[in-house]
Scaffold this active site. Structure first.
Site, PDB file in Angstrom:
ATOM      1  N   SER A  91       4.888  42.436  51.598  1.00 29.65           N
ATOM      2  CA  SER A  91       4.777  40.981  51.719  1.00 29.65           C
ATOM      3  C   SER A  91       5.048  40.484  53.130  1.00 29.65           C
ATOM      4  CB  SER A  91       5.758  40.304  50.753  1.00 29.65           C
ATOM      5  OG  SER A  91       7.084  40.422  51.221  1.00 29.65           O
ATOM      6  N   THR A 243       6.537  36.618  51.899  1.00 25.68           N
ATOM      7  CA  THR A 243       7.425  35.739  52.673  1.00 25.68           C
ATOM      8  C   THR A 243       8.908  35.932  52.381  1.00 25.68           C
ATOM      9  OG1 THR A 243       5.706  34.046  52.588  1.00 25.68           O
ATOM     10  CG2 THR A 243       7.837  33.368  53.443  1.00 25.68           C
ATOM     11  N   THR A 261       6.463  36.346  57.388  1.00 25.31           N
ATOM     12  CA  THR A 261       5.551  36.745  56.297  1.00 25.31           C
ATOM     13  C   THR A 261       4.299  37.429  56.820  1.00 25.31           C
ATOM     14  OG1 THR A 261       4.407  35.895  54.335  1.00 25.31           O
ATOM     15  CG2 THR A 261       4.203  34.591  56.315  1.00 25.31           C
ATOM     16  N   ARG A 271      -6.288  32.422  59.243  1.00 23.86           N
ATOM     17  CA  ARG A 271      -5.588  31.431  58.400  1.00 23.86           C
ATOM     18  C   ARG A 271      -4.089  31.452  58.730  1.00 23.86           C
ATOM     19  NH1 ARG A 271      -1.193  32.047  54.421  1.00 23.86           N
ATOM     20  NH2 ARG A 271      -1.387  30.394  52.891  1.00 23.86           N
ATOM     21  N   GLY A 273      -0.479  30.055  57.331  1.00 23.83           N
ATOM     22  CA  GLY A 273       0.189  29.434  56.191  1.00 23.83           C
ATOM     23  C   GLY A 273       1.251  28.461  56.671  1.00 23.83           C
ATOM     24  N   ASP A 274       2.216  28.210  55.808  1.00 18.62           N
ATOM     25  CA  ASP A 274       3.306  27.302  56.165  1.00 18.62           C
ATOM     26  C   ASP A 274       4.391  27.979  56.993  1.00 18.62           C
ATOM     27  OD1 ASP A 274       3.848  28.898  53.900  1.00 18.62           O
ATOM     28  OD2 ASP A 274       5.440  27.554  53.245  1.00 18.62           O
ATOM     29  N   THR A 294       9.070  29.646  50.370  1.00 17.29           N
ATOM     30  CA  THR A 294       8.120  30.708  50.052  1.00 17.29           C
ATOM     31  C   THR A 294       7.172  30.127  48.990  1.00 17.29           C
ATOM     32  OG1 THR A 294       9.494  31.619  48.264  1.00 17.29           O
ATOM     33  CG2 THR A 294       9.813  32.556  50.454  1.00 17.29           C
ATOM     34  N   GLY A 295       5.942  30.604  48.986  1.00 14.18           N
ATOM     35  CA  GLY A 295       5.006  30.103  47.979  1.00 14.18           C
ATOM     36  C   GLY A 295       3.690  29.689  48.603  1.00 14.18           C
ATOM     37  N   GLY A 297       1.310  28.318  50.730  1.00 11.50           N
ATOM     38  CA  GLY A 297       1.458  27.758  52.076  1.00 11.50           C
ATOM     39  C   GLY A 297       0.710  26.463  52.279  1.00 11.50           C
TER      40      GLY A 297
HETATM   41  N1  GLY Z   1       4.073  30.919  52.173  1.00 13.64           N
HETATM   42  C1  GLY Z   1       3.390  31.946  52.825  1.00 13.64           C
HETATM   43  C2  GLY Z   1       1.971  31.719  52.978  1.00 13.64           C
HETATM   44  O1  GLY Z   1       1.364  30.928  52.264  1.00 13.64           O
HETATM   45  O2  GLY Z   1       1.385  32.330  53.839  1.00 13.64           O
END
Ligand code: GLY
Length: 419
Positions: A91, A243, A261, A271, A273-274, A294-295, A297
């Site tokens: 991950s 993450t 992450t 891309r 993420g958050d 986490t989750g 993004g």
């Molecule tokens: N929360 C990690 C992602 O969406 O990349």
């Protein structure tokens, strides 16, 4: 503005909010076990680390750093570099699941409370410790964020080792995804698109056992170890977001936070993420507290989750209230439409400057493989304030998210005969 612990507690008492959740059409007022001590400050001056559950094994290492007088950011990095260095953790870092082109792209952001600085990298490749590179951006540049090729070149110039992050196991799961998903991928409108339509459940459930059988045969052909085959199939059907987030408070009241992450599995190249977004995946203001995520993004970026939570605490909410309010913003972004929200997973890890903390989750359960072994697998977070432990998250909805792209949880019977 500095807020004292006393101010916090007084404001918290005044700012009690009614939190009402709808769980798949059922109104629910219960946000998790009432006996949790998560929001009770243990001590105003105790070393405290809070992180996502996947950091549990490294909490002791981080806490030891704090005990020996290390900086809060050193302690946070000591925790998150564990999964980054572990080739079996797919991950994050080395061995992370790659993008759709088979390239492992890493995201990380961090904030150092005492100096009020931040650093971030996005779509970093060929360098395993994205969190350390984010720190180097903070310490050795006049920027906050570097992404893509520039981030990677910067890391190499800073002396980080270049290596192929795609382990043989992650490569095989990626191959399994490629071979299976000829007609389903990340191209096309997402769930936030007004024209998005939920897939007809019957279409999927009728095909799913067959899909699992097909995937199992493909996995065998690819040489995926029998013991890891169903886990690989799970990751193809339900792309994980991985993450690890970690926030740290020391006895001096100093705080730092970091999130790192390999991001959403099979994402489009480039891309972000958050996790690399200061204010979404990570935020820390040691006058108030720190939060991380986490989750999903994309959904967390739209709610600026970590910043929202810290600001909620600044205005008097408890960590739990602050986190639940951020989760409700995510629900609001979908007009509370459960047909969409069931594809969203989100957890926040929250630490206030006085040591009060909370873990909150959109869903009460994690969709952990194998489901049969974890029928009630609660959404959890990890904490160390003298004792390392996992605690259950408070939650908005009872149930488990179905990840995007939309595949339902298939019944154990679907894998009948497959071990
Ligand atoms: N929360 C990690 C992602 O969406 O990349």
């Amino acid at each position: 503005m500095t807020i004292s612990r006393r101010d916090f507690l007084a404001q918290t008492a005044l700012a009690s909010v009614a939190l009402t959740a709808k769980a798949h059409g059922v109104t629910k007022d219960d946000h998790g076990p009432a006996e949790s001590k998560a929001t009770v400050p243990a001590s105003a001056s105790r070393h405290t680390i809070i992180c996502s559950a996947n950091g549990f094994a490294y909490l002791e290492r981080g806490y030891e750093r704090l005990r020996s007088g290390a900086d809060t950011l050193d302690a946070a990095l000591a925790v998150v570099s564990g999964p980054e260095d572990d080739p079996n953790d797919d991950s994050v870092g080395l061995g992370g699941l790659p993008n759709e082109e088979g390239v492992v792209e890493l995201d990380s952001s961090l904030m150092h409370g005492p100096s009020r600085r931040a650093g971030s990298v996005g779509a970093l490749h060929d360098v395993r410790n994205a969190s350390a590179v984010a720190r180097a951006v903070m310490e050795h540049t006049g920027h906050v964020m570097l992404a893509g090729e520039g981030a990677t070149r910067f890391a190499l110039k800073m002396g980080f080792t270049k290596e192929n992050l795609l382990t043989e196991h992650s490569r095989k799961i990626w191959m399994l995804w490629k071979e299976y998903n000829s007609e389903r991928d990340w191209w096309g409108p997402g769930i936030s698109n007004p024209g998005w339509k939920p897939p007809a459940e019957h279409e999927i459930s009728e095909n799913l056992p067959q899909s699992v059988q097909r995937l199992y045969a493909l996995a065998a052909n690819l040489g995926i170890d029998p013991g890891r085959r169903m886990d690989a199939i799970h990751k193809v059907l339900r792309p994980p977001t991985g993450t690890i987030n970690c926030s740290v408070l020391n006895e001096k009241g100093e705080m730092s936070g970091v999130t790192t992450t390999s991001g959403l599995a099979w994402k489009l190249a480039g891309r972000l993420g958050d996790s690399p977004i200061i204010g979404a995946g990570c935020y820390c203001d040691q006058d108030v507290g720190a939060a991380g995520a986490t989750g999903s993004g994309e959904e967390n970026i739209r709610a600026a989750g970590a910043h929202t939570i810290v600001e909620n605490m600044r205005h008097g909410m408890s960590p739990e209230e602050a986190g639940m309010e951020a989760l409700k913003r995510i629900a609001r972004n979908f007009n509370n439409d459960m047909a969409r929200l069931k594809y969203v997973g989100m957890k926040y890890y929250i630490l206030r400057k006085d040591g009060a903390y909370a873990g909150v989750s959109l869903w009460s359960r994690s969709a952990n493989w194998p489901w049969e072994a974890h029928p009630e697998s609660p959404a959890q977070f990890a904490v160390h304030d003298g004792t390392a432990r996992k605690e259950n998250c408070k939650y908005l909805y009872d149930g488990a998210a179905t990840d995007w792209p939309p595949f339902p949880k298939y019944p154990a019977a679907a894998a009948g005969g497959i071990k």
